[in-house]
Design a protein around this motif. Structure first.
Motif, PDB file in Angstrom:
ATOM      1  N   GLY A  74     -16.519  -5.490  -4.619  1.00 28.21           N
ATOM      2  CA  GLY A  74     -17.447  -4.443  -4.184  1.00 28.21           C
ATOM      3  C   GLY A  74     -17.029  -3.812  -2.866  1.00 28.21           C
ATOM      4  N   GLY A  75     -17.504  -2.573  -2.673  1.00 30.20           N
ATOM      5  CA  GLY A  75     -17.230  -1.883  -1.420  1.00 30.20           C
ATOM      6  C   GLY A  75     -17.865  -2.631  -0.249  1.00 30.20           C
ATOM      7  N   ARG A  76     -18.985  -3.272  -0.501  1.00 32.33           N
ATOM      8  CA  ARG A  76     -19.695  -3.994   0.547  1.00 32.33           C
ATOM      9  C   ARG A  76     -18.801  -5.046   1.203  1.00 32.33           C
ATOM     10  NH1 ARG A  76     -25.054  -5.553   2.003  1.00 32.33           N
ATOM     11  NH2 ARG A  76     -26.003  -4.244   0.435  1.00 32.33           N
ATOM     12  N   ASN A 131     -19.327   8.020   6.400  1.00 30.83           N
ATOM     13  CA  ASN A 131     -19.777   7.782   5.019  1.00 30.83           C
ATOM     14  C   ASN A 131     -20.277   9.114   4.442  1.00 30.83           C
ATOM     15  OD1 ASN A 131     -22.845   6.564   3.632  1.00 30.83           O
ATOM     16  ND2 ASN A 131     -20.886   6.628   2.593  1.00 30.83           N
ATOM     17  N   ASP A 154     -16.179   5.242   4.263  1.00 31.60           N
ATOM     18  CA  ASP A 154     -16.771   4.710   3.033  1.00 31.60           C
ATOM     19  C   ASP A 154     -17.017   5.903   2.103  1.00 31.60           C
ATOM     20  OD1 ASP A 154     -18.476   3.781   1.075  1.00 31.60           O
ATOM     21  OD2 ASP A 154     -19.753   2.638   2.432  1.00 31.60           O
ATOM     22  N   ILE A 198     -17.572   5.889  -1.300  1.00 29.37           N
ATOM     23  CA  ILE A 198     -17.903   5.420  -2.643  1.00 29.37           C
ATOM     24  C   ILE A 198     -18.742   6.412  -3.457  1.00 29.37           C
ATOM     25  CG2 ILE A 198     -17.846   3.051  -1.715  1.00 29.37           C
ATOM     26  CD1 ILE A 198     -20.600   2.672  -2.773  1.00 29.37           C
ATOM     27  N   LYS A 237     -20.546   3.059  -8.223  1.00 32.02           N
ATOM     28  CA  LYS A 237     -21.328   4.284  -8.427  1.00 32.02           C
ATOM     29  C   LYS A 237     -20.615   5.212  -9.408  1.00 32.02           C
ATOM     30  CE  LYS A 237     -23.581   2.497  -4.948  1.00 32.02           C
ATOM     31  NZ  LYS A 237     -24.901   1.990  -4.830  1.00 32.02           N
TER      32      LYS A 237
HETATM   33  N1  PMP Z   1     -21.384   1.859   0.675  1.00 32.24           N
HETATM   34  C1  PMP Z   1     -22.514   2.542   0.512  1.00 32.24           C
HETATM   35  C2  PMP Z   1     -22.741   3.752   1.345  1.00 32.24           C
HETATM   36  C3  PMP Z   1     -23.476   2.117  -0.414  1.00 32.24           C
HETATM   37  O1  PMP Z   1     -24.605   2.824  -0.564  1.00 32.24           O
HETATM   38  C4  PMP Z   1     -23.235   0.943  -1.175  1.00 32.24           C
HETATM   39  C5  PMP Z   1     -24.209   0.407  -2.175  1.00 32.24           C
HETATM   40  N2  PMP Z   1     -25.442   0.888  -2.201  1.00 32.24           N
HETATM   41  C6  PMP Z   1     -22.031   0.273  -0.980  1.00 32.24           C
HETATM   42  C7  PMP Z   1     -21.123   0.746  -0.040  1.00 32.24           C
HETATM   43  C8  PMP Z   1     -21.698  -0.992  -1.712  1.00 32.24           C
HETATM   44  O2  PMP Z   1     -21.319  -0.797  -2.996  1.00 32.24           O
HETATM   45  P1  PMP Z   1     -20.638  -1.929  -3.856  1.00 32.24           P
HETATM   46  O3  PMP Z   1     -20.546  -3.164  -3.034  1.00 32.24           O
HETATM   47  O4  PMP Z   1     -21.514  -2.105  -5.042  1.00 32.24           O
HETATM   48  O5  PMP Z   1     -19.281  -1.384  -4.194  1.00 32.24           O
END
Ligand code: PMP
Length: 456
Positions: free
Chosen positions: A175-177, A247, A279, A281, A309
């Motif tokens: 995940g991006g998180r 972002n 970021d 995403i 997303k």
């Molecule tokens: N960056 C942003 C701005 C987000 O809103 C989110 C999830 N809501 C994420 C990162 C994380 O996304 P994920 O970990 O599912 O890739």
């Protein structure tokens, strides 16, 4: 030897005295937090922090203490204050958990608080799972990701985002998180500062605080179209500033920066040798001119992307980073320590999903945004029409509107939306996620209107 003993005693005394003072300071900070809460003020007060920063610098100069050290120590203290004052702060996740608990009791909830596409992942991702199993891709793999996926992603970002990437520039993460977590934790040190433009996704702040890094906030307003001022960013940079986070398309406002302004910010970062964590995403859902920071080809940029997303693959937990090889290696080491690697079948499914045609997702999200925008206009909410992403960040016109109290009542009526305070000092705002089917969106907005009318 006696001299050493005496000095050690002195150090012990000073340390214990500092701890007593820290306790006193934290108690005072907690009391201030209560007062801020009762008078509707946000936790962060940049002007007040700046005043203290100047006092600290003045004292450092007077007593001959290194200014950067003094400010780092202050950053540690300020972070402790932010922590105690942020206890109990509501975010989209707290509302989501409350909504889930109500569902467990058999209540029906329209989820307009989470950013999760309601459409299915591409079908080829499902086939990818089966194929991964048959091919025996069920083992531990390299921390940075499967070479085949890294190579495909390098090609993908080079083609789609104006990058110049090779396999070594890609890190596949859960995940991006987690990519954001890795970047903050490997590239920054306690006492360093990171610039966050608010309103912002709360994880940037939380990752920084968790790493002992001080967040310097650049607040933006609805009135200025959610655009940050370059002068304000410039004035915030000092010797401890190490990173700026961007972002766009933005969560929660849907803002996309004019490419010229984005270039100016990257230029400023370059001049000051800062990392730029971008970021991106929501890039598939950019409906005005959008440019990846990758196109700036800045060596200290870290671009975060995700399948969550764009490909509606939130539950797969897969995202990726594009950065300089050295940065990828650092982040990869911490990833190996924490999770070994992303599960191979997931990586393989993502590899397959890269071939999916995403135009329908893009079209569908635009249609959902249009519905909520037109409903929000009809109801008379105050907001800037989003350039992209999947949210409308809006404020009812009512004076002194209390977002949290309203959200509680709305949830009772079966509609969940996210509180503005999760994204910074925006208590009177609501973040409405458009990632639902058309009927739920219209029903949700109708109920929102009714609850607003009731409180007039
Ligand atoms: N960056 C942003 C701005 C987000 O809103 C989110 C999830 N809501 C994420 C990162 C994380 O996304 P994920 O970990 O599912 O890739």
């Amino acid at each position: 030897m006696e001299n050493i003993e005496q000095l050690r005693n002195k150090i012990d005394d000073i340390t214990l005295q500092m701890l007593r003072l820290l306790k006193e300071r934290t108690d005072a900070a907690r009391q201030i937090g209560e007062l801020k809460k009762s008078s509707g003020l946000g936790v962060t007060d940049e002007a007040r922090e700046e005043q203290l920063r100047r006092e600290v610098s003045g004292l450092c100069a007077k007593i001959g203490l290194d200014d950067s050290l003094g400010r780092k120590f202050l950053n540690f203290l300020l972070n402790e204050s932010v922590k105690v004052q942020s206890e109990g702060k509501q975010t989209h996740l707290t509302v989501f958990l409350k909504a889930k608990a109500l569902e467990q009791q058999g209540r029906k909830i329209i989820h307009m608080e989470v950013g999760e596409p309601d459409f299915m992942p591409p079908h080829i991702a499902k086939d990818g799972f089966a194929e991964a199993f048959d091919r025996g891709l069920v083992r531990y793999g390299p921390a940075a990701g499967m070479p085949q996926l890294r190579a495909a992603l390098a090609e993908y970002v080079t083609k789609n985002f104006g990058a110049d990437a090779k396999q070594e520039n890609i890190l596949v993460s859960p995940g991006g998180r987690f990519a954001v977590y890795l970047a903050v934790n490997t590239l920054l040190n306690p006492g360093d500062e990171v610039i966050v433009i608010e309103p912002a996704w709360p994880a940037y702040r939380e990752c920084a605080i968790n790493a002992g890094v001080k967040v310097r906030t650049i607040p933006t307003t609805l009135e200025s179209g959610w655009e940050p001022s370059i002068q304000q960013i410039e004035q915030t940079i000092n010797s401890n500033t190490k990173m700026i986070i961007l972002n766009y398309p933005n969560n929660p406002t849907g803002k996309v920066l004019p490419p010229g302004l984005q270039d100016q910010i990257v230029g400023l970062a370059q001049k000051n040798d800062l990392y730029v964590l971008s970021d991106e995403i929501y890039s598939l859902y950019a409906y005005s001119e959008w440019k990846s920071v990758l196109a700036n080809k800045y060596a200290k940029s870290i671009i975060v992307q995700s399948f969550s997303k764009s490909h509606a693959m939130t539950g797969f937990r897969i995202g990726y980073t594009v950065a300089d090889q050295k940065i990828v290696e650092k982040m990869s080491k911490l990833q190996a320590l924490c999770v070994t690697c992303v599960a191979e079948p997931i990586q393989y499914a993502a590899l397959k999903a890269l071939d999916a045609d995403l135009s329908e997702n893009r079209r569908a999200m635009r249609a959902k945004l249009d519905i909520v925008v037109s409903e929000a206009k009809r109801i008379g909410l105050d907001f800037a029409i989003p350039d992209g992403a999947m949210y409308v960040f809006a404020r009812p016109k009512k004076q002194g509107f209390d977002g949290l109290e309203f959200i509680g009542r709305l949830l009772e009526r079966g509609v969940a939306v996210a509180p503005g305070e999760g994204f910074g000092n925006y208590k009177s705002f609501l973040r409405i996620s458009v990632a639902q089917d058309e009927k739920s969106l219209i029903d949700g907005m109708k109920i929102l209107h009714e609850v607003l009318e009731e409180s007039r």
